[in-house]
Design a protein around this motif. Structure first.
Motif, mmCIF file in Angstrom:
data_model
loop_
_atom_site.group_PDB
_atom_site.id
_atom_site.type_symbol
_atom_site.label_atom_id
_atom_site.label_comp_id
_atom_site.label_asym_id
_atom_site.label_seq_id
_atom_site.Cartn_x
_atom_site.Cartn_y
_atom_site.Cartn_z
ATOM 1 N N TYR A 104 0.842 -1.208 0.000
ATOM 2 C CA TYR A 104 0.000 0.000 0.000
ATOM 3 C C TYR A 104 0.873 1.253 0.000
ATOM 4 C CZ TYR A 104 -3.480 -3.475 1.166
ATOM 5 O OH TYR A 104 -4.280 -4.580 1.135
ATOM 6 N N GLU A 105 1.983 1.222 0.720
ATOM 7 C CA GLU A 105 2.912 2.356 0.727
ATOM 8 C C GLU A 105 3.547 2.523 -0.650
ATOM 9 O OE1 GLU A 105 5.071 5.640 2.119
ATOM 10 O OE2 GLU A 105 3.287 4.643 2.879
ATOM 11 N N LEU A 106 3.907 1.423 -1.290
ATOM 12 C CA LEU A 106 4.495 1.484 -2.629
ATOM 13 C C LEU A 106 3.523 2.139 -3.611
ATOM 14 C CD1 LEU A 106 7.008 0.584 -4.307
ATOM 15 C CD2 LEU A 106 5.687 -1.456 -4.900
ATOM 16 N N ILE A 107 2.280 1.740 -3.539
ATOM 17 C CA ILE A 107 1.256 2.306 -4.421
ATOM 18 C C ILE A 107 1.052 3.791 -4.118
ATOM 19 C CG2 ILE A 107 -1.215 2.254 -4.956
ATOM 20 C CD1 ILE A 107 -0.979 -0.875 -4.611
ATOM 21 N N GLU A 108 1.027 4.148 -2.846
ATOM 22 C CA GLU A 108 0.870 5.563 -2.475
ATOM 23 C C GLU A 108 2.060 6.396 -2.928
ATOM 24 O OE1 GLU A 108 -1.737 7.363 -1.300
ATOM 25 O OE2 GLU A 108 -2.786 5.486 -1.716
ATOM 26 N N LEU A 109 3.263 5.830 -2.872
ATOM 27 C CA LEU A 109 4.444 6.540 -3.375
ATOM 28 C C LEU A 109 4.294 6.848 -4.858
ATOM 29 C CD1 LEU A 109 7.317 4.666 -1.535
ATOM 30 C CD2 LEU A 109 6.931 7.134 -1.507
ATOM 31 N N ALA A 110 3.801 5.888 -5.611
ATOM 32 C CA ALA A 110 3.591 6.104 -7.047
ATOM 33 C C ALA A 110 2.555 7.196 -7.280
ATOM 34 C CB ALA A 110 3.156 4.798 -7.718
ATOM 35 N N LYS A 111 1.437 7.124 -6.558
ATOM 36 C CA LYS A 111 0.367 8.111 -6.748
ATOM 37 C C LYS A 111 0.790 9.508 -6.305
ATOM 38 C CE LYS A 111 -3.498 4.886 -6.359
ATOM 39 N NZ LYS A 111 -4.661 4.495 -5.539
ATOM 40 N N ALA A 112 1.486 9.595 -5.180
ATOM 41 C CA ALA A 112 1.894 10.901 -4.646
ATOM 42 C C ALA A 112 2.970 11.553 -5.509
ATOM 43 C CB ALA A 112 2.399 10.742 -3.215
ATOM 44 N N ASN A 113 3.698 10.751 -6.261
ATOM 45 C CA ASN A 113 4.782 11.262 -7.100
ATOM 46 C C ASN A 113 4.491 11.083 -8.582
ATOM 47 O OD1 ASN A 113 7.107 12.007 -5.193
ATOM 48 N ND2 ASN A 113 6.443 10.022 -4.412
ATOM 49 N N LYS A 114 3.229 11.232 -8.969
ATOM 50 C CA LYS A 114 2.877 10.929 -10.360
ATOM 51 C C LYS A 114 3.628 11.791 -11.370
ATOM 52 C CE LYS A 114 -1.520 13.263 -9.795
ATOM 53 N NZ LYS A 114 -2.943 13.004 -9.688
ATOM 54 N N GLU A 115 4.041 13.004 -10.991
ATOM 55 C CA GLU A 115 4.819 13.841 -11.915
ATOM 56 C C GLU A 115 6.227 13.292 -12.084
ATOM 57 O OE1 GLU A 115 3.552 15.320 -8.984
ATOM 58 O OE2 GLU A 115 1.638 15.786 -9.933
ATOM 59 N N ARG A 116 6.748 12.620 -11.057
ATOM 60 C CA ARG A 116 8.107 12.061 -11.114
ATOM 61 C C ARG A 116 8.121 10.586 -11.492
ATOM 62 N NH1 ARG A 116 11.292 12.427 -5.962
ATOM 63 N NH2 ARG A 116 12.916 11.581 -7.293
ATOM 64 N N LEU A 117 6.964 9.962 -11.573
ATOM 65 C CA LEU A 117 6.895 8.527 -11.833
ATOM 66 C C LEU A 117 7.442 8.204 -13.221
ATOM 67 C CD1 LEU A 117 5.975 5.743 -10.820
ATOM 68 C CD2 LEU A 117 3.730 6.246 -11.807
ATOM 69 N N LEU A 118 8.455 7.354 -13.251
ATOM 70 C CA LEU A 118 9.065 6.962 -14.511
ATOM 71 C C LEU A 118 8.569 5.586 -14.952
ATOM 72 C CD1 LEU A 118 11.130 7.750 -16.695
ATOM 73 C CD2 LEU A 118 12.892 6.693 -15.276
ATOM 74 N N HIS A 119 8.650 4.599 -14.050
ATOM 75 C CA HIS A 119 8.227 3.235 -14.386
ATOM 76 C C HIS A 119 7.588 2.547 -13.193
ATOM 77 C CE1 HIS A 119 10.615 3.447 -18.036
ATOM 78 N NE2 HIS A 119 11.729 3.607 -17.354
ATOM 79 N N MET A 120 6.735 1.593 -13.511
ATOM 80 C CA MET A 120 6.249 0.619 -12.533
ATOM 81 C C MET A 120 6.666 -0.731 -13.103
ATOM 82 S SD MET A 120 2.576 2.296 -11.495
ATOM 83 C CE MET A 120 2.259 1.273 -10.059
ATOM 84 N N MET A 121 7.314 -1.540 -12.250
ATOM 85 C CA MET A 121 7.934 -2.759 -12.751
ATOM 86 C C MET A 121 7.618 -3.954 -11.865
ATOM 87 S SD MET A 121 11.673 -1.162 -13.687
ATOM 88 C CE MET A 121 11.923 -1.915 -15.279
ATOM 89 N N ALA A 122 7.749 -5.143 -12.457
ATOM 90 C CA ALA A 122 7.634 -6.404 -11.726
ATOM 91 C C ALA A 122 8.807 -7.277 -12.145
ATOM 92 C CB ALA A 122 6.308 -7.094 -12.033
ATOM 93 N N TYR A 123 9.587 -7.717 -11.155
ATOM 94 C CA TYR A 123 10.719 -8.610 -11.411
ATOM 95 C C TYR A 123 10.324 -10.004 -10.941
ATOM 96 C CZ TYR A 123 13.197 -4.101 -11.337
ATOM 97 O OH TYR A 123 13.590 -2.799 -11.536
ATOM 98 N N HIS A 124 10.343 -10.968 -11.841
ATOM 99 C CA HIS A 124 9.925 -12.330 -11.530
ATOM 100 C C HIS A 124 11.147 -13.228 -11.346
ATOM 101 C CE1 HIS A 124 6.026 -10.865 -12.672
ATOM 102 N NE2 HIS A 124 6.419 -10.655 -13.917
ATOM 103 N N THR A 125 11.050 -14.144 -10.370
ATOM 104 C CA THR A 125 12.142 -15.073 -10.104
ATOM 105 C C THR A 125 11.595 -16.325 -9.422
ATOM 106 O OG1 THR A 125 14.416 -15.198 -9.271
ATOM 107 C CG2 THR A 125 12.783 -14.184 -7.811
#
Length: 129
Positions: free
Chosen positions: A16-37
Motif C-alpha cells: 500500500y505504501e508502494l502504491i501511495e508513493l507512485a500516486k503521490a509522485n505521479k509527476e516524477r513517476l518513470l516506471h512501474m515494474m515487476a521482477y519475476h524469479t
C-alpha cells in the motif's frame, strides 16, 4: 547520478505504501515494474516504483517490495491486482523482467547492483554520468 533501491519490505502491508508513493509522485513517476524469479521452487515477484531523478541532486530512487508476492503470471493475486490498478490509473504499463533471485548474491547490495545494471543496459534508467 546516484541510483538506489529503497526496500520497503516484501509486499504484504507495505504494498500500500508502494502504491501511495507512485500516486503521490505521479509527476516524477518513470516506471512501474515487476521482477519475476524463483526461490525454493516458488515463483515470486518483486514490485518496483522508479522515480525520475531529483533536481538538483541527481538522486534516483527505486522503491521495491522484494520477492514476497506470488508471480501473477502463475498465480493471480490481489496484491498484484492493486499494483496493476494503480498503474492503469497512472497511465503506466508494468514492465516485467525475469531476474536472478537475491539469494544468489552474498549481499543484498550486490543484488541491487545487478538489477541497476540490467535497468541501465535496457535503458530503463540513465547510465552513470
Amino acid at each position: 547520478m546516484i541510483q538506489r533501491f529503497i526496500e520497503l519490505g516484501e509486499g504484504y502491508s507495505d504494498i500500500y505504501e508502494l502504491i501511495e508513493l507512485a500516486k503521490a509522485n505521479k509527476e516524477r513517476l518513470l516506471h512501474m515494474m515487476a521482477y519475476h524469479t524463483v526461490i525454493n521452487n516458488r515463483e515470486v515477484s518483486s514490485l518496483v516504483v522508479v522515480l525520475k531523478p531529483t533536481t538538483p541532486g541527481d538522486f534516483q530512487p527505486l522503491y521495491i517490495c522484494r520477492e514476497g508476492i506470488p508471480n501473477p503470471n502463475i498465480k493471480p493475486n490481489k496484491r498484484y491486482e492493486l499494483f496493476q490498478e494503480a498503474a492503469h490509473e497512472l497511465n503506466k504499463e508494468i514492465i516485467q523482467l525475469e531476474v536472478k533471485p537475491s539469494l544468489q548474491f552474498s549481499e543484498k547490495e550486490l543484488f541491487y547492483q545487478y538489477l541497476i545494471g540490467i535497468l541501465r543496459m535496457n535503458h530503463y534508467i540513465p547510465p552513470l554520468s
